[in-house]
Motif scaffolding. Structure first.
Motif, PDB file in Angstrom:
ATOM      1  N   LEU A 134       0.784  -1.226   0.000  1.00 45.96           N
ATOM      2  CA  LEU A 134       0.000   0.000   0.000  1.00 45.96           C
ATOM      3  C   LEU A 134       0.810   1.266   0.000  1.00 45.96           C
ATOM      4  CD1 LEU A 134      -2.672  -0.890   2.689  1.00 45.96           C
ATOM      5  CD2 LEU A 134      -3.082  -0.591   0.272  1.00 45.96           C
ATOM      6  N   HIS A 135       2.031   1.217   0.415  1.00 45.09           N
ATOM      7  CA  HIS A 135       2.539   2.448   0.960  1.00 45.09           C
ATOM      8  C   HIS A 135       3.854   2.981   0.423  1.00 45.09           C
ATOM      9  CE1 HIS A 135      -0.548   1.034   3.609  1.00 45.09           C
ATOM     10  NE2 HIS A 135       0.193   0.009   3.885  1.00 45.09           N
ATOM     11  N   GLN A 136       4.885   2.179   0.366  1.00 42.47           N
ATOM     12  CA  GLN A 136       6.180   2.757   0.059  1.00 42.47           C
ATOM     13  C   GLN A 136       6.366   2.955  -1.435  1.00 42.47           C
ATOM     14  OE1 GLN A 136       8.683  -0.151   1.872  1.00 42.47           O
ATOM     15  NE2 GLN A 136       8.866   0.979   3.761  1.00 42.47           N
ATOM     16  N   SER A 137       7.357   3.771  -1.778  1.00 45.48           N
ATOM     17  CA  SER A 137       7.686   3.954  -3.183  1.00 45.48           C
ATOM     18  C   SER A 137       8.239   2.649  -3.724  1.00 45.48           C
ATOM     19  CB  SER A 137       8.734   5.061  -3.339  1.00 45.48           C
ATOM     20  OG  SER A 137       8.277   6.241  -2.761  1.00 45.48           O
ATOM     21  N   GLU A 187      -5.971  -6.465   8.815  1.00 46.46           N
ATOM     22  CA  GLU A 187      -4.714  -7.122   8.476  1.00 46.46           C
ATOM     23  C   GLU A 187      -4.678  -7.322   6.978  1.00 46.46           C
ATOM     24  OE1 GLU A 187      -3.517 -10.490  10.677  1.00 46.46           O
ATOM     25  OE2 GLU A 187      -4.275  -9.742  12.587  1.00 46.46           O
ATOM     26  N   TYR A 188      -3.486  -7.219   6.400  1.00 48.14           N
ATOM     27  CA  TYR A 188      -3.331  -7.333   4.960  1.00 48.14           C
ATOM     28  C   TYR A 188      -2.394  -8.477   4.612  1.00 48.14           C
ATOM     29  CZ  TYR A 188      -5.559  -2.781   5.075  1.00 48.14           C
ATOM     30  OH  TYR A 188      -6.449  -1.754   5.301  1.00 48.14           O
ATOM     31  N   ALA A 189      -2.460  -8.902   3.368  1.00 48.59           N
ATOM     32  CA  ALA A 189      -1.780 -10.128   2.947  1.00 48.59           C
ATOM     33  C   ALA A 189      -0.266 -10.049   3.097  1.00 48.59           C
ATOM     34  CB  ALA A 189      -2.142 -10.456   1.498  1.00 48.59           C
ATOM     35  N   ASP A 227       4.286  -2.333   6.522  1.00 47.86           N
ATOM     36  CA  ASP A 227       4.372  -1.192   5.616  1.00 47.86           C
ATOM     37  C   ASP A 227       3.507  -0.020   6.071  1.00 47.86           C
ATOM     38  OD1 ASP A 227       6.132  -2.539   3.895  1.00 47.86           O
ATOM     39  OD2 ASP A 227       4.469  -3.547   2.910  1.00 47.86           O
ATOM     40  N   LEU A 228       2.431  -0.299   6.775  1.00 50.35           N
ATOM     41  CA  LEU A 228       1.605   0.789   7.302  1.00 50.35           C
ATOM     42  C   LEU A 228       2.401   1.636   8.292  1.00 50.35           C
ATOM     43  CD1 LEU A 228      -1.797  -1.037   7.899  1.00 50.35           C
ATOM     44  CD2 LEU A 228      -1.292   0.660   6.153  1.00 50.35           C
ATOM     45  N   TYR A 229       3.346   1.006   8.966  1.00 48.46           N
ATOM     46  CA  TYR A 229       4.190   1.717   9.931  1.00 48.46           C
ATOM     47  C   TYR A 229       5.230   2.588   9.225  1.00 48.46           C
ATOM     48  CZ  TYR A 229       7.430   2.402  13.867  1.00 48.46           C
ATOM     49  OH  TYR A 229       8.239   2.954  14.835  1.00 48.46           O
ATOM     50  N   SER A 230       5.782   2.100   8.102  1.00 43.51           N
ATOM     51  CA  SER A 230       6.911   2.783   7.468  1.00 43.51           C
ATOM     52  C   SER A 230       6.514   3.762   6.366  1.00 43.51           C
ATOM     53  CB  SER A 230       7.878   1.745   6.882  1.00 43.51           C
ATOM     54  OG  SER A 230       7.202   0.918   5.948  1.00 43.51           O
TER      55      SER A 230
END
Length: 632
Positions: free
Chosen positions: A30-33, A165-167, A205-208
């Motif tokens: 979801l999140h990082q580049s 929670e995600y996969a 990834d939600l954290y970073s």
């Protein structure tokens, strides 16, 4: 208990049917580049439970709220800008303001999620994100959602909680709260109360990620769209328009609007899948239909549109046929290795030119064929991405989905395409356009800027809406702006940029001061200071916040040579108080002027007296002998 057991069994089956990570490098879902060559698997919550549960993604059968056509047309909509870039950042974000006074957040636009959540001020396991955490204690309109029969409750049975929670093993959990949510200056919607998640734990990834959280656009009771529809505030529809290969950003529209007459629609069955699906039956490459059974696109969850996924993933048989057809059409091109040695990407060296407009002359057209017989035409930017290491090279942005038979169409497929999720009529529409000019092309009305804007400073205690919103006089506006050009290019053009900003703001060039150029990779961060026309004057609060809103809503137009810009931070400062020393100097100056005027007045009086002495003739008998002049 029986229902819970079934739900647990279903969650386990879904869990093992999903690819943990199509990228061995653990690419951020979801999140990082994403690195070029990184892969993004599907994003499915792993837990299903009873309808209305705060730990479920959505109930299995979704009732659709129906509005008559007259009601739908009369309802307002919320037009919101999208930021970031799908391939560089891995996602698009929009801005929401929560609370009173409002606190700003950058949220990932995700049609596969049903909860909107942001980090809470007491979260000890939340990452460092773009904006400060939400502070419920500073909002006069915040209310916790108390424990009830329709939600999962905390251990004390006092407040509703949620968990996702995600996969790829990232997760978010926290408490549910309700507060006023504002949609920005281009929205016809006034601030509305809505339920959202206040995170107490983030992992993976939600954290970073840099983005603060997620705005859930899926179908479920906690979805922001569902909440607005259930209150009768918008019609049951929303639209997303992602920018193209050279232009990031885009637009999001919550609610209905007048659709283009040539928009292509396909059916979407809400009971078939937990996610937005389309009835895809075939693919054409260069006008030739792939020799595939239409049922290949009907496996698992069908053909799913996911705004939070970067690339496209096809069932193995469909991918092999697609890749072969594309390679056959570009057989004269030199095939090269992909940017990441860990993956076997299909890449081609085109030419020294990196011009996107030339791709359609090189790569074939691709059409998605629907059950109705209509087709949706894709350009090369909808299935290719730039090679990160070789100039003038491009790679296929379509990949096999492994053991999962779902067809997953991510954001790359809908670049420069307006996608309408018409939930009320169970259909999805596609319209090719330049998403950066969407509002002008569709004549979508926005709203006038509000009188005040929230603060987004990293130190809320020093720069909060509470401290500044009550000021009627603003002495200085500080703006930190990031431009997508490097500092070496920008330095010799800084004066030109300053004049452009002053022209756009309709102020004198002397009122705009640019400084503190800081290089951030290929981007540059600059400090812009806007001051009143005279040192002794000030801006009104309305004028100052209007200037800020023009940057937050990208109403400032710059030439393409300066790239795109984004307002990173701003601060409004009150007029500076005069110091003791300055007062002393002023007093001495006044005394000196008074003394000077007094002396000048005395001289004038003396002069006048001298000229008023009566004339007396010289006595003729008094003769003074002429004396010789002595040398000096």
């Amino acid at each position: 208990m029986a229902l819970s057991s079934i739900a647990a069994t279903v969650s386990i089956l879904i869990y093992f049917s999903l690819p943990y990570s199509i990228s061995a490098g653990g690419e951020n879902i979801l999140h990082q580049s994403p690195t070029a060559g990184s892969r993004r698997p599907m994003v499915f919550p792993l837990f299903l439970s009873e309808p209305n549960s705060s730990s479920s993604s959505r109930s299995l059968s979704i009732p659709h709220r129906k509005l008559n056509k007259a009601d739908s047309k009369s309802l307002p909509h919320s037009r919101m800008r999208l930021y970031d870039d799908l391939l560089r950042n891995g996602y698009y974000t929009t801005r929401l303001w929560i609370g009173t006074p409002p606190q700003m957040f950058a949220l990932i636009v995700d049609s596969g999620s049903t909860v909107t959540y942001v980090p809470c001020s007491d979260c000890e396991q939340c990452g460092k994100h773009q904006d400060p955490k939400f502070q419920p204690e500073l909002s006069t309109t915040y209310q916790p959602v108390k424990c009830n029969m329709d939600c999962n409750c905390d251990d004390d049975k006092e407040q509703c909680v949620y968990e996702r929670e995600y996969a790829e093993h990232s997760s978010s959990k926290g408490v549910l709260g309700e507060d006023l949510i504002s949609f920005g200056n281009e929205s016809q919607l006034t601030p509305q109360r809505a339920v959202f998640g206040c995170e107490t734990v983030e992992t993976g990834d939600l954290y970073s990620q840099r983005a603060d959280g997620i705005i859930g656009l899926g179908q479920g009771d906690l979805s922001l769209v569902d909440q607005l529809v259930d209150k009768g505030l918008i019609s049951n529809s929303f639209g997303l328009c992602y920018g193209g290969m050279d232009i990031g950003g885009g637009s999001m529209i919550l609610g209905g609007f007048e659709y283009p007459s040539d928009m292509i629609f396909t059916e979407s069955d809400p009971d078939r899948s937990l996610y937005y699906n389309i009835d895809l039956t075939g693919i054409r490459v260069a006008g030739k239909q792939l020799l595939l059974n239409s049922r290949v696109f009907d496996g698992e969850h069908g053909a799913v549109l996911d705004s939070g996924t970067t690339y496209a993933y096809l069932p193995d048989a469909a991918f092999e046929a697609f890749e072969e057809a594309v390679m056959r059409e570009v057989s004269t091109l030199k095939q090269i290795d992909g940017p990441d040695p860990n993956f076997k990407d299909t890449c081609f060296h085109v030419a020294a030119s990196n011009d996107v407009s030339e791709l359609s002359k090189i790569f074939p057209s691709v059409e998605m064929v629907f059950k109705t017989g209509q087709s949706w035409l894709l350009s090369p930017e909808n299935y290719m991405f730039r090679h990160a290491k070789v100039h003038g090279a491009y790679c296929l942005g379509v990949f096999p989905n492994g053991k999962d038979h779902t067809t997953l169409l991510g954001g790359i497929v809908v670049r420069n395409t307006l996608v309408v999720y018409d939930r009320e009529n169970s259909k999805v529409g596609f319209w090719r356009t330049n998403c950066s000019e969407l509002s002008d092309r569709l004549h979508i009305d926005g709203a006038t800027p509000p009188a005040t804007l929230p603060s987004n400073d990293s130190s809320p205690s020093q720069n909060s809406s509470t401290n500044l919103s009550g000021l009627s006089q603003i002495g200085q506006i500080n703006l930190d702006i990031q431009l997508t050009v490097n500092s070496s290019y920008l330095k010799p053009r800084i004066e030109e940029l300053s004049k452009l900003f002053s022209k756009e703001l309709d102020v004198e060039s002397s009122q705009v001061i640019l400084s503190n150029l800081t290089s951030k990779g290929n981007n540059t961060l600059i400090r812009m200071v806007v001051v009143p026309p005279e040192p002794s004057t000030w801006f009104s609060n309305l004028t100052a916040t209007s200037i800020v809103s023009r940057f937050t809503n990208h109403q400032i137009k710059l030439p393409e040579s300066f790239g795109n810009y984004q307002l990173v931070n701003y601060k409004l400062e009150p007029p500076r108080k005069r110091t003791h020393n300055s007062i002393v100097v002023i007093v001495i100056g006044i005394i000196a002027v008074i003394m000077g005027l007094s002396a000048y007045g005395a001289w004038l009086i003396w002069k006048r007296k001298q000229t008023s002495i009566p004339y007396k003739p010289v006595d003729e008998q008094v003769i003074v002998a002429e004396q010789e002049l002595q040398p000096i």
